[in-house]
Scaffold this active site. Structure first.
Site, PDB file in Angstrom:
ATOM      1  N   HIS A  46      51.307  52.643 -35.695  1.00 22.38           N
ATOM      2  CA  HIS A  46      49.868  52.449 -35.346  1.00 22.38           C
ATOM      3  C   HIS A  46      49.202  53.756 -35.431  1.00 22.38           C
ATOM      4  O   HIS A  46      47.929  54.018 -36.047  1.00 22.38           O
ATOM      5  CB  HIS A  46      49.840  51.848 -33.873  1.00 22.38           C
ATOM      6  CG  HIS A  46      48.516  51.387 -33.538  1.00 22.38           C
ATOM      7  ND1 HIS A  46      48.171  51.024 -32.113  1.00 22.38           N
ATOM      8  CD2 HIS A  46      47.376  50.884 -34.342  1.00 22.38           C
ATOM      9  CE1 HIS A  46      46.836  50.427 -32.245  1.00 22.38           C
ATOM     10  NE2 HIS A  46      46.600  50.446 -33.503  1.00 22.38           N
ATOM     11  N   GLU A  80      53.013  34.857 -49.797  1.00 26.76           N
ATOM     12  CA  GLU A  80      53.958  35.900 -49.563  1.00 26.76           C
ATOM     13  C   GLU A  80      55.239  35.694 -49.814  1.00 26.76           C
ATOM     14  O   GLU A  80      56.107  36.471 -49.930  1.00 26.76           O
ATOM     15  CB  GLU A  80      53.584  36.864 -48.454  1.00 26.76           C
ATOM     16  CG  GLU A  80      53.477  36.305 -47.104  1.00 26.76           C
ATOM     17  CD  GLU A  80      53.194  37.177 -46.136  1.00 26.76           C
ATOM     18  OE1 GLU A  80      52.808  38.661 -46.320  1.00 26.76           O
ATOM     19  OE2 GLU A  80      52.885  36.813 -45.058  1.00 26.76           O
ATOM     20  N   ASP A 110      54.556  41.841 -49.109  1.00 28.35           N
ATOM     21  CA  ASP A 110      55.931  41.050 -49.172  1.00 28.35           C
ATOM     22  C   ASP A 110      56.220  40.302 -50.313  1.00 28.35           C
ATOM     23  O   ASP A 110      57.428  40.185 -50.692  1.00 28.35           O
ATOM     24  CB  ASP A 110      55.622  40.041 -47.871  1.00 28.35           C
ATOM     25  CG  ASP A 110      56.010  40.618 -46.657  1.00 28.35           C
ATOM     26  OD1 ASP A 110      56.980  41.488 -46.470  1.00 28.35           O
ATOM     27  OD2 ASP A 110      55.274  40.462 -45.539  1.00 28.35           O
ATOM     28  N   CYS A 150      45.411  40.550 -50.071  1.00 28.34           N
ATOM     29  CA  CYS A 150      45.341  41.521 -48.764  1.00 28.34           C
ATOM     30  C   CYS A 150      46.275  42.414 -48.656  1.00 28.34           C
ATOM     31  O   CYS A 150      46.588  43.426 -47.837  1.00 28.34           O
ATOM     32  CB  CYS A 150      45.097  40.771 -47.474  1.00 28.34           C
ATOM     33  SG  CYS A 150      46.444  39.881 -47.013  1.00 28.34           S
TER      34      CYS A 150
HETATM   35  C1  PEP Z   1      51.499  41.597 -47.014  1.00 27.93           C
HETATM   36  O1  PEP Z   1      52.526  41.363 -47.080  1.00 27.93           O
HETATM   37  O2  PEP Z   1      51.089  41.836 -48.318  1.00 27.93           O
HETATM   38  C2  PEP Z   1      50.670  41.706 -45.857  1.00 27.93           C
HETATM   39  C3  PEP Z   1      49.257  42.056 -46.074  1.00 27.93           C
HETATM   40  O3  PEP Z   1      51.116  41.720 -44.828  1.00 27.93           O
HETATM   41  P1  PEP Z   1      52.020  42.717 -44.020  1.00 27.93           P
HETATM   42  O4  PEP Z   1      51.860  44.184 -44.785  1.00 27.93           O
HETATM   43  O5  PEP Z   1      51.329  42.900 -42.793  1.00 27.93           O
HETATM   44  O6  PEP Z   1      53.252  42.190 -43.953  1.00 27.93           O
HETATM   45 MG    MG Z   2      53.409  40.376 -45.297  1.00 27.42          MG
END
Ligand code: PEP
Ligand code: MG
Length: 654
Positions: free
Chosen positions: A304, A545, A569, A616
């Site tokens: 964090h 993902e 992911d 994202c």
């Molecule tokens: C991803 O997997 O690209 C994602 C945005 O989620 P996180 O990084 O939180 O797993």
């Molecule tokens: Mg993810």
């Protein structure tokens, strides 16, 4: 006043000969306290080099350090560092004449250099250089080293009064840390405040004082006893409170010793904070605009504290594996939060190189500010939304300052992980409403809890898993735990009237997961209707993902309102390469044809169903990849606030 004593075995090569003796004297003289060394019944004043030499301390000898004074704890911490560093950290004695002895020093210096890593983990982009601001927690005195005070009659009452006074001041100190605009921090503060007011603990401290202990000893003994008994419990949530008890014990002990707790509120402007570990709570007391950079021995880019530094554009390198003793001796630091490079006490040339690159970065950043209000459109007329990834309300400010056109990913797990208790429906409602109102007229995509396996949650028992990334996480865990999932869905429904809310589900691999969620949402709506609570429906999308979501994208596209590709992911699952494992990092590439083909499949399925696709994952901020995503039909890119202006520029130049 405090009297401390501690035993050490001297590991300095050659013992306390002239050079280490004068270093020790230098340390001793920097404190007000009286510092003495005891060996074989002989005592020497540590501020006298002659007395120390006369003591004749040899390598392997046992000595006792006794410190008495108002800065005794700090002095003991510094002296401990000196003795504990031993031969690794102290220059060996100069060899006594003769060519044969000469190589000793250079070899040791070279070995020490080789042992210092040049890189840590780049946790927040950007170069920084500046004086080191040391932020280290001094160890608390060992209660057994505190002399048994004969506190009798009135003095016991005085000691009790000192304790009560320190307790009241500590509670004020804890409560003063809460900031109105930081609900996560406020929750942690509330939990600590509750512990400080624990009556049973207060009774224990009082009993120790009545039995003859001084207030400091009583607080340390009973605090440690309470923390240990809580640690022995089965419930992981209860166990986690031991950490809080120790935090409160530290605050009361510091108050009793008349010392201030280390805090980041007085960092000299532009200094690099050097620490063993920095938590988001530490940063919550800081004026972040004064911090030039962060260098920590511990921590990862996903912590964090790393997210907070990225959100505020503070260059940071974490996981820099150098001993705390060595970090404490550093006076100047240059670091690069992109490559993870760290130079301790850099030469003039290195400082000049860093200053040049910081100037270049500033120039570019200034030019990019022109893109803040721009709604980016490619040269062939495609409008692209550049949104922010956030994990807390504290990051909204940076997102807006960088021209975010809404939120493309609100990772709600941080709201759950950083707290002592799961957030209630009403607490979540308040947080989601703040985010929605902050981005009035713009989409805010909130992701439901993505937790499990590698990211445990206080109060929830997770099974031990061989492959946590293939295990009970994200939507799988939520659907199995309606007591956690439903309050979040209800809070989201109730927050929806406050803005343009969209909700997405993480780690989806089966259409039944979407259907089951819709059923739960309907259940929540029925309940809210019955309770007469206002709400609104929201668009429901999924994170794409998993390879399963890619290969069944056509099916999903018929039942959801949008796709957001989580390339972090998706890359690991398509390439079968763990995103955390540096050994397979060369396979973990989002620009691999396999991953890009997966993105194409998702975009084609979305186009034929008439829904939109965003990205994202971290790759959205990479200019080359952003171009490839847009070519394939992606219309939204969501990223850390610090990357938004560059992304807007990239889109306009496409
Ligand atoms: C991803 O997997 O690209 C994602 C945005 O989620 P996180 O990084 O939180 O797993
Ligand atoms: Mg993810």
């Amino acid at each position: 006043m405090a009297e401390l004593q501690q035993n050490f075995t001297v590991t300095i090569h050659g013992g306390l000969h002239a050079r280490p003796a004068s270093e020790l004297v230098g340390i001793a003289k920097s404190f007000h306290s009286k510092i003495e060394i005891l060996r074989d019944g002989k005592v020497a004043n540590a501020k006298s080099p002659v007395k120390i030499l006369l003591l004749g301390v040899r390598e392997g000898d046992s000595i006792t350090v006794m410190i008495d004074g108002d800065d005794a704890a700090d002095a003991m911490a510094r002296v401990s560092t000196f003795f504990e560093a031993g031969d690794n950290e102290n220059t060996p004695p100069a060899a006594e004449g003769g060519a044969a002895a000469k190589p000793t020093a250079p070899i040791t210096i070279e070995a020490a250099k080789a042992a210092t890593p040049t890189h840590g983990i780049g946790a927040s982009e950007g170069a920084a250089e500046g004086v080191a601001y040391h932020f280290f927690q001094s160890p608390l005195p060992d209660p057994s080293s505190l002399p048994a005070l004969e506190v009798k009659g009135n003095s016991k009452e005085q000691e009790l009064a000192r304790y009560r006074n320190a307790l009241a001041r500590s509670s004020d100190e804890i409560n003063a840390r809460a900031k109105d605009d930081d609900p996560t921090g406020a929750e942690i503060v509330a939990a600590l405040s509750e512990i400080a007011g624990d009556e049973e603990w207060q009774e224990q401290v009082t009993a120790h004082i009545r039995a003859g202990a001084c207030a400091l000893k009583a607080v340390l003994i009973s605090g440690e006893e309470t923390a240990r008994s809580v640690e022995a419990l089965d419930d992981p949530y209860a166990r986690a409170r031991a950490e809080d008890i120790r935090a409160v014990m530290r605050i009361i002990a510091f108050t009793l010793m008349g010392k201030e707790l280390p805090s980041l509120d007085r960092v000299p402007y532009g200094a690099i904070v050097v620490a063993e570990e920095i938590t988001a709570l530490d940063l919550s007391t800081a004026d972040l605009s004064r911090i030039g950079g962060l260098l920590c021995q511990k921590g990862a880019s996903t912590s964090h504290a790393a997210i907070v530094s990225r959100a505020h554009g503070i260059p940071a390198v974490f996981g820099f594996e150098v001993s705390a003793a060595k970090l404490q001796r550093v006076s100047y630091v240059a670091l690069d939060g992109s490559s993870g490079e760290v130079v301790l006490d850099p030469s003039e040339e290195v400082i000049a190189r860093y200053r040049a690159s910081i100037d270049a970065e500033r120039q570019i950043a200034k030019q990019r500010l022109a893109f803040k209000e721009v709604q980016p459109v490619t040269k062939d007329g495609r409008e692209i939304t550049i949104a922010a990834n956030i994990g807390s309300l504290g990051e909204i400010k940076a997102a807006k300052e960088n021209g975010a056109m809404g939120v493309g990913l609100f990772r709600t797990e941080l709201l759950f992980m950083d707290r002592r208790e799961l957030p209630t429906e009403d607490e979540q409602l308040a947080i989601y409403e703040v985010a929605l109102r902050a981005f009035e007229g713009q989409d805010v995509i909130i992701r439901t809890l993505d937790i499990g396996g590698d990211k445990p949650l206080r109060g929830v028992e997770f099974p031990a898993e061989e492959n946590p990334f293939l295990g009970w996480r994200g939507i799988r865990m939520c659907l199995d735990t309606p007591s956690i999932f439903k309050p979040q869905l209800r809070a989201l429904l109730r927050a929806a009237p406050a803005g343009k809310l969209k909700v997405m589900l993480p780690m989806v691999s089966d259409i039944e997961e979407v259907r089951a969620t819709k059923q739960l949402i309907d259940e929540c709506i029925m309940e809210l209707d019955a309770e007469g609570k206002p709400y609104a429906r929201f668009d429901l999308g999924i994170m794409v993902e998993t390879p399963a979501a890619v290969l069944a994208a056509e099916l999903f596209a018929k039942e959801v309102a949008f796709f957001s590709i989580g390339t972090n992911d998706l890359t690991q699952y398509v390439m079968a390469a763990d995103r955390m494992n540096p050994t397979v990092a060369k396979l973990y590439k989002t620009d691999n044809a396999a991953v890009l083909n997966a993105v194409s499949l998702v975009c084609l399925a979305a186009q034929s169903a008439g829904i939109w696709v965003g990205v994202c994952g971290e790759a959205a901020a990479n200019p080359d990849l952003a171009r490839k995503f847009i070519e394939r039909g992606v219309t939204e890119l969501s990223m850390s606030p610090a990357s938004i202006l560059r992304a807007k520029q990239v889109v306009c130049e496409l």
